[in-house]
Motif scaffolding. Structure first.
Motif, mmCIF file in Angstrom:
data_model
loop_
_atom_site.group_PDB
_atom_site.id
_atom_site.type_symbol
_atom_site.label_atom_id
_atom_site.label_comp_id
_atom_site.label_asym_id
_atom_site.label_seq_id
_atom_site.Cartn_x
_atom_site.Cartn_y
_atom_site.Cartn_z
ATOM 1 N N LEU A 242 -5.743 -0.372 -3.932
ATOM 2 C CA LEU A 242 -5.646 -0.405 -2.473
ATOM 3 C C LEU A 242 -6.775 -1.225 -1.856
ATOM 4 O O LEU A 242 -6.558 -1.994 -0.906
ATOM 5 N N THR A 243 -7.986 -1.083 -2.387
ATOM 6 C CA THR A 243 -9.116 -1.865 -1.894
ATOM 7 C C THR A 243 -8.890 -3.352 -2.110
ATOM 8 O O THR A 243 -9.117 -4.177 -1.205
ATOM 9 N N ASP A 244 -8.407 -3.700 -3.290
ATOM 10 C CA ASP A 244 -8.184 -5.114 -3.612
ATOM 11 C C ASP A 244 -7.038 -5.708 -2.800
ATOM 12 O O ASP A 244 -7.091 -6.872 -2.398
ATOM 13 N N SER B 244 -8.644 -7.946 -9.679
ATOM 14 C CA SER B 244 -10.011 -7.532 -10.016
ATOM 15 C C SER B 244 -10.151 -7.320 -11.525
ATOM 16 O O SER B 244 -10.381 -6.202 -11.987
ATOM 17 N N ARG C 291 -7.233 3.816 -5.923
ATOM 18 C CA ARG C 291 -8.231 3.393 -4.936
ATOM 19 C C ARG C 291 -8.624 1.940 -5.148
ATOM 20 O O ARG C 291 -8.776 1.167 -4.183
ATOM 21 N N SER C 292 -8.796 1.555 -6.399
ATOM 22 C CA SER C 292 -9.183 0.183 -6.709
ATOM 23 C C SER C 292 -8.123 -0.812 -6.241
ATOM 24 O O SER C 292 -8.440 -1.826 -5.613
ATOM 25 N N SER D 207 -8.483 6.756 -9.509
ATOM 26 C CA SER D 207 -9.429 5.641 -9.486
ATOM 27 C C SER D 207 -8.689 4.305 -9.461
ATOM 28 O O SER D 207 -9.063 3.380 -8.726
ATOM 29 N N HIS E 149 -13.577 -5.807 -12.848
ATOM 30 C CA HIS E 149 -13.726 -4.378 -12.582
ATOM 31 C C HIS E 149 -12.871 -3.569 -13.559
ATOM 32 O O HIS E 149 -13.333 -2.577 -14.127
ATOM 33 N N ALA F 214 -6.214 -4.780 0.230
ATOM 34 C CA ALA F 214 -6.754 -4.977 1.571
ATOM 35 C C ALA F 214 -7.597 -6.236 1.638
ATOM 36 O O ALA F 214 -7.508 -7.017 2.600
ATOM 37 N N LYS F 215 -8.421 -6.468 0.622
ATOM 38 C CA LYS F 215 -9.259 -7.680 0.589
ATOM 39 C C LYS F 215 -8.390 -8.935 0.523
ATOM 40 O O LYS F 215 -8.674 -9.935 1.204
ATOM 41 N N PRO G 184 0.810 -1.229 0.000
ATOM 42 C CA PRO G 184 0.000 0.000 0.000
ATOM 43 C C PRO G 184 0.838 1.271 0.000
ATOM 44 O O PRO G 184 0.494 2.245 -0.680
ATOM 45 N N ARG H 288 -3.334 -5.049 -10.057
ATOM 46 C CA ARG H 288 -4.730 -4.610 -10.009
ATOM 47 C C ARG H 288 -5.595 -5.481 -10.915
ATOM 48 O O ARG H 288 -6.680 -5.926 -10.523
#
Length: 227
Positions: free
Chosen positions: A218-220, A175, A215-216, A212, A178, A222-223, A81, A171
Motif C-alpha cells: 500500500l505504501t509503494d 520495492s 502495508r508495504s 507487513s 525492501h 501510494a508513492k 488499494p 510489491r
C-alpha cells in the motif's frame, strides 16, 4: 427417465495449457498489471486456436488474474488499494490457520522441505531477480498448506493464490530491495516456529508476515501514484 442433453464434452487440454502458459508469463513479469492480452498474438505464440486461448483466459479471469468484457480487451488486473485490503485480509486469516494446523500435522519431511526452500532463498537472495525469489516464497506457503492436510483450506488458498502472486509481484517490482531484505528472515522465523515454536507466537507471526506485506504494498502504491 428423461435425460437432459448436454452436448459433446469439449477437450480442454489446450485451454488449460494456454492458461498455465499465460499465468506463468504473468508471474515471470512478462505481462505487467494493466497489460493487454490479445487472443490473436497469444494464439500465434502458443500455436493453438483462438478458441483455446479464449477458454484459457476465461480460466484466468475466474482466478481473478485477468479481466475483460464485451467489446473490451482482456488485460491483466490492475492492483488497487481496495483490492489489496481485501486479498491480504483473506490471506492473513488463511495463513494463520494453515500455519497453526501445519504445526501439529507436519512430518519431518515437510519441515525439512521448508528449511530447504529457505536455504535456497538465502543462497540466491543476493543475485536472484524478484520473480525468482517470489516463486520460492510462494512455494514455501504452498508447502505449508500442503502440510496442514486440510483439503478445504487448500482449496481456499488456491482460490486467492493467483491474486496473491500478482499482488506480491507488484510489491517486488515497486520495492525489490525492501522485499529482498526481509524474505529470508521472515520465512526462516516461520519455519522455526512451525518446527517447535509456541502456537500463539506462530499465529501472530504468520498473520504479521501477511500484514507487513500489505502495508508495504500500500505504501509503494501510494508513492507510485504520486510520482
Amino acid at each position: 427417465m428423461d435425460v437432459t442433453p448436454l452436448g459433446k464434452a469439449a477437450r480442454r487440454g489446450l485451454a488449460e495449457e494456454a492458461a498455465d502458459r499465460v499465468r506463468d508469463a504473468i508471474f515471470a513479469g512478462h505481462f505487467a498489471p494493466g497489460a493487454p492480452l490479445r487472443e490473436v498474438e497469444l494464439a500465434a505464440s502458443l500455436e493453438i486456436s483462438r478458441g483455446s486461448v479464449r477458454e484459457g483466459l476465461a480460466q484466468l479471469e475466474r482466478e481473478g488474474l485477468v479481466h475483460g468484457g464485451w467489446h473490451r480487451p482482456t488485460t491483466v488486473v490492475e492492483v488497487t488499494p481496495a483490492d489489496v485490503e481485501e486479498v491480504y485480509s483473506v490471506r492473513a486469516a488463511l495463513d494463520r490457520l494453515a500455519a497453526t494446523t501445519a504445526r501439529s500435522g507436519a512430518t519431518p519431511g515437510d519441515l525439512a522441505r521448508l528449511d530447504e526452500l529457505v536455504d535456497t532463498m538465502a543462497a540466491e537472495v543476493a543475485h536472484a531477480d524478484g520473480p525468482r525469489l517470489l516463486a520460492l516464497d510462494i512455494a514455501f506457503h504452498d508447502h505449508v498448506y500442503a502440510a496442514a492436510g486440510n483439503r478445504r483450506l487448500t482449496d481456499a488458498w488456491q482460490a486467492v493464490r493467483s491474486q496473491v502472486y500478482l499482488f506480491q509481484l507488484q510489491r517486488v517490482s515497486l520495492s525489490h530491495d525492501h522485499y529482498r531484505s526481509r524474505v529470508v528472515t521472515e520465512h526462516r522465523e516461520l519455519a522455526t516456529l512451525l518446527r517447535d515454536g509456541d502456537p500463539d507466537a506462530l499465529a501472530r507471526v504468520a498473520e504479521e508476515h501477511v500484514d507487513s506485506a500489505r502495508r508495504s504494498l500500500l505504501t509503494d502504491l501510494a508513492k507510485s501514484r504520486r510520482a
